[in-house]
Scaffold this motif. Sequence first.
Motif, mmCIF file in Angstrom:
data_model
loop_
_atom_site.group_PDB
_atom_site.id
_atom_site.type_symbol
_atom_site.label_atom_id
_atom_site.label_comp_id
_atom_site.label_asym_id
_atom_site.label_seq_id
_atom_site.Cartn_x
_atom_site.Cartn_y
_atom_site.Cartn_z
ATOM 1 N N ILE A 29 36.159 23.840 25.781
ATOM 2 C CA ILE A 29 36.673 24.639 27.013
ATOM 3 C C ILE A 29 35.603 26.582 26.801
ATOM 4 C CG2 ILE A 29 38.579 26.593 26.816
ATOM 5 C CD1 ILE A 29 39.978 24.594 25.825
ATOM 6 N N GLY A 30 35.841 27.350 27.640
ATOM 7 C CA GLY A 30 34.444 28.252 27.633
ATOM 8 C C GLY A 30 34.450 28.934 28.721
ATOM 9 N N GLY A 31 33.620 29.824 28.643
ATOM 10 C CA GLY A 31 32.698 30.735 29.649
ATOM 11 C C GLY A 31 34.295 31.604 30.992
ATOM 12 N N GLY A 32 35.255 31.101 31.351
ATOM 13 C CA GLY A 32 36.145 31.165 32.238
ATOM 14 C C GLY A 32 36.960 32.203 31.768
ATOM 15 N N VAL A 33 37.273 32.195 32.438
ATOM 16 C CA VAL A 33 39.419 32.913 32.753
ATOM 17 C C VAL A 33 39.887 31.899 32.859
ATOM 18 C CG1 VAL A 33 41.193 34.035 33.478
ATOM 19 C CG2 VAL A 33 38.658 35.219 33.253
ATOM 20 N N ALA A 34 40.641 30.633 32.573
ATOM 21 C CA ALA A 34 41.086 29.124 32.519
ATOM 22 C C ALA A 34 42.936 29.834 32.846
ATOM 23 C CB ALA A 34 40.972 28.293 31.606
ATOM 24 N N GLY A 35 42.939 28.273 33.953
ATOM 25 C CA GLY A 35 44.080 28.501 34.756
ATOM 26 C C GLY A 35 45.603 28.599 34.358
ATOM 27 N N ILE A 36 46.557 28.989 34.516
ATOM 28 C CA ILE A 36 47.570 28.869 34.896
ATOM 29 C C ILE A 36 48.522 27.745 33.231
ATOM 30 C CG2 ILE A 36 50.062 29.347 34.538
ATOM 31 C CD1 ILE A 36 49.467 31.142 36.524
ATOM 32 N N VAL A 37 48.226 26.740 34.306
ATOM 33 C CA VAL A 37 48.563 25.213 33.574
ATOM 34 C C VAL A 37 48.221 24.671 32.660
ATOM 35 C CG1 VAL A 37 49.360 23.010 34.274
ATOM 36 C CG2 VAL A 37 48.945 24.830 35.818
ATOM 37 N N ALA A 38 46.706 24.989 32.240
ATOM 38 C CA ALA A 38 46.074 24.146 31.372
ATOM 39 C C ALA A 38 46.419 25.480 29.957
ATOM 40 C CB ALA A 38 44.360 23.880 31.385
ATOM 41 N N SER A 132 41.438 19.886 38.205
ATOM 42 C CA SER A 132 42.507 20.461 38.815
ATOM 43 C C SER A 132 43.771 20.745 38.552
ATOM 44 C CB SER A 132 43.481 19.679 40.297
ATOM 45 O OG SER A 132 43.824 18.490 40.006
ATOM 46 N N ALA A 133 43.530 20.266 36.680
ATOM 47 C CA ALA A 133 44.915 20.267 36.147
ATOM 48 C C ALA A 133 44.887 21.792 35.344
ATOM 49 C CB ALA A 133 44.859 19.622 34.386
ATOM 50 N N VAL A 134 43.723 22.534 35.624
ATOM 51 C CA VAL A 134 43.800 24.311 34.858
ATOM 52 C C VAL A 134 43.869 24.993 35.949
ATOM 53 C CG1 VAL A 134 41.744 23.384 33.640
ATOM 54 C CG2 VAL A 134 40.914 24.627 35.956
ATOM 55 N N GLY A 135 44.535 24.434 36.772
ATOM 56 C CA GLY A 135 45.288 25.388 37.639
ATOM 57 C C GLY A 135 43.951 26.180 38.700
ATOM 58 N N PRO A 136 44.469 26.968 39.290
ATOM 59 C CA PRO A 136 43.615 28.020 39.911
ATOM 60 C C PRO A 136 42.575 28.884 38.357
ATOM 61 C CG PRO A 136 45.040 28.599 41.245
ATOM 62 C CD PRO A 136 45.704 27.576 40.012
ATOM 63 N N PHE A 137 41.792 29.537 38.661
ATOM 64 C CA PHE A 137 40.737 29.983 37.821
ATOM 65 C C PHE A 137 39.487 30.974 37.994
ATOM 66 C CE2 PHE A 137 38.766 26.196 37.895
ATOM 67 C CZ PHE A 137 37.436 26.393 37.339
ATOM 68 N N TYR A 138 39.405 31.712 37.734
ATOM 69 C CA TYR A 138 37.661 32.633 38.287
ATOM 70 C C TYR A 138 37.088 32.326 37.518
ATOM 71 C CZ TYR A 138 35.025 36.610 38.252
ATOM 72 O OH TYR A 138 33.740 37.297 39.216
ATOM 73 N N CYS A 139 35.605 32.129 37.653
ATOM 74 C CA CYS A 139 34.656 31.396 37.084
ATOM 75 C C CYS A 139 33.670 32.456 36.580
ATOM 76 C CB CYS A 139 33.842 30.638 36.699
ATOM 77 S SG CYS A 139 32.537 30.535 36.177
ATOM 78 N N PRO A 140 33.753 33.557 35.522
ATOM 79 C CA PRO A 140 32.728 35.097 35.794
ATOM 80 C C PRO A 140 30.884 34.540 35.264
ATOM 81 C CG PRO A 140 33.841 34.727 33.193
ATOM 82 C CD PRO A 140 34.460 33.845 34.239
#
Length: 296
Positions: A29-38, A132-140
């Motif tokens: 794990i690392g780098g992004g603003v991870a999604g709600i679900v995961a 898709s398990a992580v849900g919507p997310f933004y990767c900076p």
Amino acid sequence: MQFDDDAGLDTSEVRDVRGSRVPGGRATIGGGVAGIVALILGLLFGVGPEQLGLSSGEEEPAVSESSQAEVARACRRGSDANSREDCRIVAVVNSVQDYWRAEFRRRPGRYTEARTVLFTGRTGTGCGAATSAVGPFYCPADRQVYLDLGFFGDLRDRFGASGGPFAQAYVVAHEYGHHVQNLTGVLGRAQDGRQGAGSAAVRVELQADCYAGVWARHATTAPDETTGRPLLTELGEADVLEGLDAAAAVGDDRIQQRYQGRVTPDTWTHGSAEQRQAWFRQGLRTGDMARCDTFR
């Protein structure tokens, strides 16, 4: 929620890789603003990175020409957004970015566009491979929003939201709130790895909710750059309630109560249902990003 039937849609702001396949990599794990679900399920159940759907693999998916061409062909006008889900996402992305481009022209700094990537199953990102398990997310790292449209079904079926077009728009606008945070430097300064009701992680999420509300306040007046008319022509009270309902459904306390039977604020990463609704309302009421300072 209604779009201008005659307005043109800019499909270049959305990249469609649905149907593409990405090899897996060693999980991390690392780098992004991870999604709600995961992240929340991971915090609740001690789920490891493999189950969260994030991987160190950075393979770029082979884009399906047919799916990308299909979106470009099918999503041409606002009327398409009023009748088709993927076209609606294109229209929301266009509207959100129309607003932030104009807002940044009023302030120091420059707005840099962020594409939304539509995918199914698994995709490569600048923050590693994701499912898709992580849900919507933004990767900076690559300044892109990632979205599997199947999440909107999960929002209803797994999290108890009523759903609806503006619930989807709220999710997209929230992720673009993270992009705004990345451009202003807030996102980088807030990544300290801590959890809890007063953590920077929660404050980041609540500010993104507020920014979603700011866009919603101006969505029916912000002009499209090509037509000079607002792309979104109608946003009613029922639409706002859909957004508020979605915000509450993904509150940490609601999810914890649903999945573990108790609420543990010291593990929060996104904020309570009440907080998420309150900050969305704050943005909607004021229409001013300066009133979204969740860190004060």
